[in-house]
Design a protein around this motif. Sequence first.
Motif, short mmCIF file in Angstrom:
data_model
loop_
_atom_site.label_atom_id
_atom_site.label_comp_id
_atom_site.label_asym_id
_atom_site.label_seq_id
_atom_site.Cartn_x
_atom_site.Cartn_y
_atom_site.Cartn_z
N VAL A 132 0.56 -1.05 -0.27
CA VAL A 132 0.14 -0.27 -0.25
C VAL A 132 0.38 1.19 0.43
O VAL A 132 0.33 2.45 -1.09
N ALA A 133 1.70 1.19 1.01
CA ALA A 133 3.25 2.09 1.28
C ALA A 133 4.51 1.74 1.64
O ALA A 133 4.41 1.02 3.03
N ARG A 134 5.48 3.05 1.34
CA ARG A 134 6.29 3.10 2.23
C ARG A 134 6.23 3.55 3.23
O ARG A 134 5.48 4.69 3.10
N VAL A 135 6.16 3.08 4.22
CA VAL A 135 5.98 3.56 5.26
C VAL A 135 7.10 4.58 6.32
O VAL A 135 6.85 5.89 6.66
N ASN A 136 8.15 3.83 6.39
CA ASN A 136 9.23 4.06 6.70
C ASN A 136 10.95 3.34 6.59
O ASN A 136 10.21 2.60 6.74
N PRO A 137 11.46 4.03 6.31
CA PRO A 137 12.69 3.37 6.83
C PRO A 137 12.66 2.61 8.47
O PRO A 137 12.08 3.08 9.29
N PHE A 138 13.58 1.22 8.40
CA PHE A 138 13.39 1.02 9.25
C PHE A 138 14.93 0.15 9.48
O PHE A 138 15.61 -1.16 9.64
N VAL A 182 7.20 -1.11 4.96
CA VAL A 182 5.33 -1.34 4.27
C VAL A 182 4.23 -1.73 4.70
O VAL A 182 4.12 -2.20 5.39
N LEU A 183 3.54 -0.64 4.42
CA LEU A 183 2.31 -0.91 4.99
C LEU A 183 1.44 -2.11 3.71
O LEU A 183 1.74 -2.12 2.87
N VAL A 184 1.03 -2.79 4.22
CA VAL A 184 -0.28 -3.88 3.64
C VAL A 184 -0.75 -4.56 3.42
O VAL A 184 -1.62 -4.21 5.12
N ASP A 240 -10.80 -0.76 -2.64
CA ASP A 240 -10.24 0.46 -2.75
C ASP A 240 -10.49 1.58 -1.90
O ASP A 240 -9.69 2.54 -2.14
N ALA A 241 -11.85 1.92 -1.67
CA ALA A 241 -11.79 3.17 -0.62
C ALA A 241 -11.47 2.94 0.81
O ALA A 241 -11.31 4.22 1.32
N GLN A 242 -11.55 1.66 1.28
CA GLN A 242 -11.01 1.35 2.70
C GLN A 242 -8.63 1.82 2.17
O GLN A 242 -9.06 2.35 3.54
N VAL A 243 -8.29 1.07 1.15
CA VAL A 243 -7.48 1.21 1.42
C VAL A 243 -6.84 3.30 1.22
O VAL A 243 -5.64 2.96 1.97
#
Length: 321
Positions: free
Chosen positions: A106-112, A253-255, A262-265
């Motif tokens: 869904v998105a890259r969230v942050n470096p970990f 990442v968000l999965v 789609d609307a919920q994502v």
Amino acid sequence: MKYLTRLALAGVAAIGFAAAAHAQVLSFSTPPQGSVWNTMASVISGQARGSADMRLVVQPYGGNAQMMQAVDEGLAEFSLNDVNDVITAVSGTGEYDTPMPNLRVVARVNPFPVGLYVKESSGLSHVSELAGRSVPSGWDAFPIARSHISAILAAGGLSWDDVDQVPVPELIRGSDDMASGRVDSAFFAVGGPKVAEIDAAVNGVRFLAVEANDETLASIRQVRPAFYFSEVTPAPVRVGVPEPMMFVTWDNVLVAGAHVPDAQVQALLAVLFDEREAIAGAYPPLGALNLETAYKQYPGVEYHPGAASFFEERGVAMTTD
């Protein structure tokens, strides 16, 4: 074992379906409480409930395989994970013996950034000094740690053969075992609440430094292709980081499951980026959320179509590095 896992997941699903009779409840699958992903999911879920009226709850599982299975099988909607683990889960390689084709980024969230940490009283400061010392191994309930520690050891010029391997089941137990003296080092993400807890219990901890250069970069990428090095500077939330240090890092990442509308994502993405300041205020590491770098291409995984539409509507192009 798989039958029992599926039975447990089905039980969680039954509870969710009963709640859905009133209103749809979405769930975030995470590792146990005290882990960084559980903390992050709790903060994001709380913000989603408060600002977007999303009925989002956090459901802890025993480890990565279970939480990815929950999303793949439609028993949970969202999760957070190392992108490397998502890649191997989708392909059914590494620690996964069955492909999970329904996982979507869904998105890259942050470096970990992750590392091995020790008691301050040990006198150790570098991973290379763990030669002949004990390092947590096994990780039957959290197998993702095996590849992470392999990379950290490689960045210190060591392999598993150079250390004394002490089996631990999962993250929280691993840190507790280090605090009790059963093992000399523990594995955790920088900023993890458990690290702060252990720091207070043993009168100080510190992460061990690695050597970040072209040679060690090649070594860690032989373990997982999406590993890289990043610099972490001291901050109150980064317990055990006494000076600027380099860490083995991956993209968190968000999965979502392919079954999620789609609307919920898109609604959750809007919370992430429109309420970024509030989210970062609740958990500072999430201050790394950046809309412009959140749509990053990864090998072997697909983006959820709802996420692709969200970024397109926000004018964000996919990055490749």
